[in-house]
Design an enzyme around this catalytic site. Structure first.
Site, mmCIF file in Angstrom:
data_model
loop_
_atom_site.group_PDB
_atom_site.id
_atom_site.type_symbol
_atom_site.label_atom_id
_atom_site.label_comp_id
_atom_site.label_asym_id
_atom_site.label_seq_id
_atom_site.Cartn_x
_atom_site.Cartn_y
_atom_site.Cartn_z
ATOM 1 N N TYR A 88 0.858 -1.176 0.000
ATOM 2 C CA TYR A 88 0.000 0.000 0.000
ATOM 3 C C TYR A 88 0.898 1.231 0.000
ATOM 4 C CZ TYR A 88 -4.913 1.327 0.554
ATOM 5 O OH TYR A 88 -6.205 1.748 0.352
ATOM 6 N N GLU A 90 -0.105 4.990 -0.617
ATOM 7 C CA GLU A 90 -0.752 6.273 -0.880
ATOM 8 C C GLU A 90 0.266 7.398 -0.770
ATOM 9 O OE1 GLU A 90 -5.408 5.810 0.467
ATOM 10 O OE2 GLU A 90 -3.956 6.602 1.897
ATOM 11 N N ASP A 234 -4.943 14.443 -25.369
ATOM 12 C CA ASP A 234 -5.249 13.063 -25.006
ATOM 13 C C ASP A 234 -4.528 12.174 -26.012
ATOM 14 O OD1 ASP A 234 -6.217 10.621 -24.337
ATOM 15 O OD2 ASP A 234 -8.327 11.197 -24.281
ATOM 16 N N THR A 260 -1.897 6.546 -22.147
ATOM 17 C CA THR A 260 -1.943 5.211 -21.567
ATOM 18 C C THR A 260 -0.576 4.561 -21.742
ATOM 19 O OG1 THR A 260 -2.732 4.265 -23.663
ATOM 20 C CG2 THR A 260 -4.400 4.875 -22.032
ATOM 21 N N LYS A 263 -1.371 -0.116 -25.281
ATOM 22 C CA LYS A 263 -1.428 0.198 -26.713
ATOM 23 C C LYS A 263 -0.018 0.072 -27.318
ATOM 24 C CE LYS A 263 -5.524 3.139 -26.265
ATOM 25 N NZ LYS A 263 -5.661 3.274 -24.795
ATOM 26 N N ARG A 269 -1.608 -2.193 -18.567
ATOM 27 C CA ARG A 269 -2.774 -1.330 -18.691
ATOM 28 C C ARG A 269 -2.716 -0.290 -17.578
ATOM 29 N NH1 ARG A 269 -6.249 -2.714 -22.310
ATOM 30 N NH2 ARG A 269 -7.806 -1.330 -21.395
#
Length: 442
Positions: A88, A90, A234, A260, A263, A269
């Site tokens: 974890y 954060e 984008d 991203t 691709k 991903r």
């Protein structure tokens, strides 16, 4: 911080008693070895292991032409299946909300450093869980609910995050859509400028899920400056081509670049955001804590792997072949009678109307799927049709190029696609023969 090397056996140190995940004594791989995942899964959950193997068989046997998909390297898969999935984390390196993040901080710093070096950006955030998460963070950093945003219309190739009423973007902001010239299929920058002057948007989004030509980022920057708007690029689809040097970069022009890491970039991903240094704090706060919680550190590490791979000459050669394959495939499809949007492509993707062969996009996808050819349906501009567009097909060459296919195979793929649309018997066997020659994971 120096990291101690793993024990020479490759096993992680063991301090706990045997658990249900342990292999029985007798020489089977220790499931605590990070790369023993498939064996451990087979022993623990054979039903799910069968599902994973079925998907592997599908990827090997079918022709993967979805423009947004690719095959990651074994190194990327290893990072995704690593013990970093347990952590974890954060916050950001050096400023976490959990203890014990000293090691995972190294992974995130590697990913950030590699992203900024690869794309020439002043700042990068590698935590977004997806491309949509990256766009959401960009909007959160720059906009307020009710602001006007100019973006490509959905029917012309815009993404859900560019104003779909089913998406947060269409519910929280006032979107105005621009499109393409009805004859050429190219973005009409005069129309974009006219819409910007008429609506005075707070931001302009440059990007599409199906535009096969390079965006003119300089033209969009000029329009944005004229109306004092932010420019958000984008670049989810072209960012891998940018990394390989075969597409123009939005980084020098845009206030925020969203992308991203899958691709063409061929990573896990996930999402990526880049911006100038003066926007770094706003962007980081928009990612965490505003739009998402803890980072997926195994995915962040896999992004670092992919970004490292993308900085190599081999990756640059790969992207050149991706574009060469797409241009060859577009030409072959046109010769076979499909109407190829804009008359070709500059990128990895092609959009086409299969109507001249007697089917629409949804029917084409079904017939191709029956033959083992996987592709998508998308809107294709058609000025002579009601609404100005039709349901066509979208396909890309990133995955098949990773498999080692080149221009001669593009001719075979085009012929197989046409045969599938005609529902010719034996097409699926021919597809399997082709994919059998080019296995993604031998």
């Amino acid at each position: 911080m120096a990291v101690s090397p793993a024990p020479s056996s490759g096993h992680l140190p063991r301090t706990s008693p045997r658990s249900p995940w342990d292999a029985p004594p007798g020489g089977a791989p220790d499931p605590w070895t990070p790369w023993a995942g498939p064996e451990a899964l087979r022993r623990q959950d054979p039903e799910l292991a069968d599902v994973l193997l079925a998907e592997l068989r599908r990827q090997r046997q079918d022709l993967q032409l979805i423009a947004a998909e690719n095959f990651t390297s074994p190194a990327v898969l290893a990072a995704l299946g690593s013990p970093l999935a347990n952590k974890y984390a954060e916050g950001y390196p050096g400023a976490r909300h959990h203890g014990g993040c000293e090691v995972v901080d190294l992974a995130e710093r590697l990913a950030v450093d590699r992203a900024t070096a690869l794309f020439g950006a002043e700042h990068a955030n590698v935590q977004p869980h997806s491309g949509s998460s990256a766009v959401l963070a960009a909007y959160a950093a720059l906009l307020r609910p009710g602001d006007t945003v100019l973006a490509m219309a959905l029917a012309q190739g815009g993404h859900l995050t560019h104003g779909s009423p089913a998406n947060f973007s269409g519910r929280w902001f006032d979107f105005v859509g621009y499109g393409v010239d009805p004859v050429t299929g190219l973005i009409d920058h005069d129309r974009v400028r006219a819409l910007a002057l008429a609506h005075r948007p707070k931001a302009i989004v440059c990007g599409s899920i199906s535009y096969p030509r390079h965006p003119d980022y300089a033209a969009f920057r000029e329009i944005a400056d004229e109306v004092d708007a932010y420019l958000i690029a984008d670049a989810a689809h072209p960012i891998g081509l940018v990394a390989g040097g075969v597409a123009p970069s939005p980084v020098p022009y845009a206030d925020v670049v969203c992308a991203t890491t899958h691709k063409v970039l061929r990573g896990p991903r996930g999402g990526l955001v880049m911006c100038p240094a003066e926007l770094a704090g706003r962007m980081d706060r928009a990612v965490f804590p505003f739009t998402q919680g803890g980072a997926q550190m195994h995915t962040v590490a896999a992004k670092a792997v992919a970004l490292g791979e993308a900085a190599t000459p081999a990756f640059a050669a790969y992207t050149r072949q991706v574009v060469a394959n797409a241009r060859a495939l577009a030409g072959e499809l046109s010769q076979l009678g499909l109407t190829v949007a804009t008359g070709g492509t500059d990128t990895h993707l092609i959009t086409a109307d299969p109507a001249p062969l007697g089917v629409d996009g949804p029917a084409a996808r079904r017939r191709c799927a029956a033959a083992g050819i996987v592709l998508d349906v998308c809107a294709v501009p058609a000025p002579d049709r009601p609404g100005g567009c039709v349901k066509g097909i979208r396909l890309g060459t990133a995955a098949v190029t990773t498999q080692g296919m080149t221009e001669p195979e593009m001719g075979r793929i085009a012929a197989l696609l046409a045969a599938a649309l005609r529902e010719d018997a034996g097409t699926r066997a021919e597809v399997a023969e082709l994919t059998g020659e080019f296995q993604p994971y031998p």
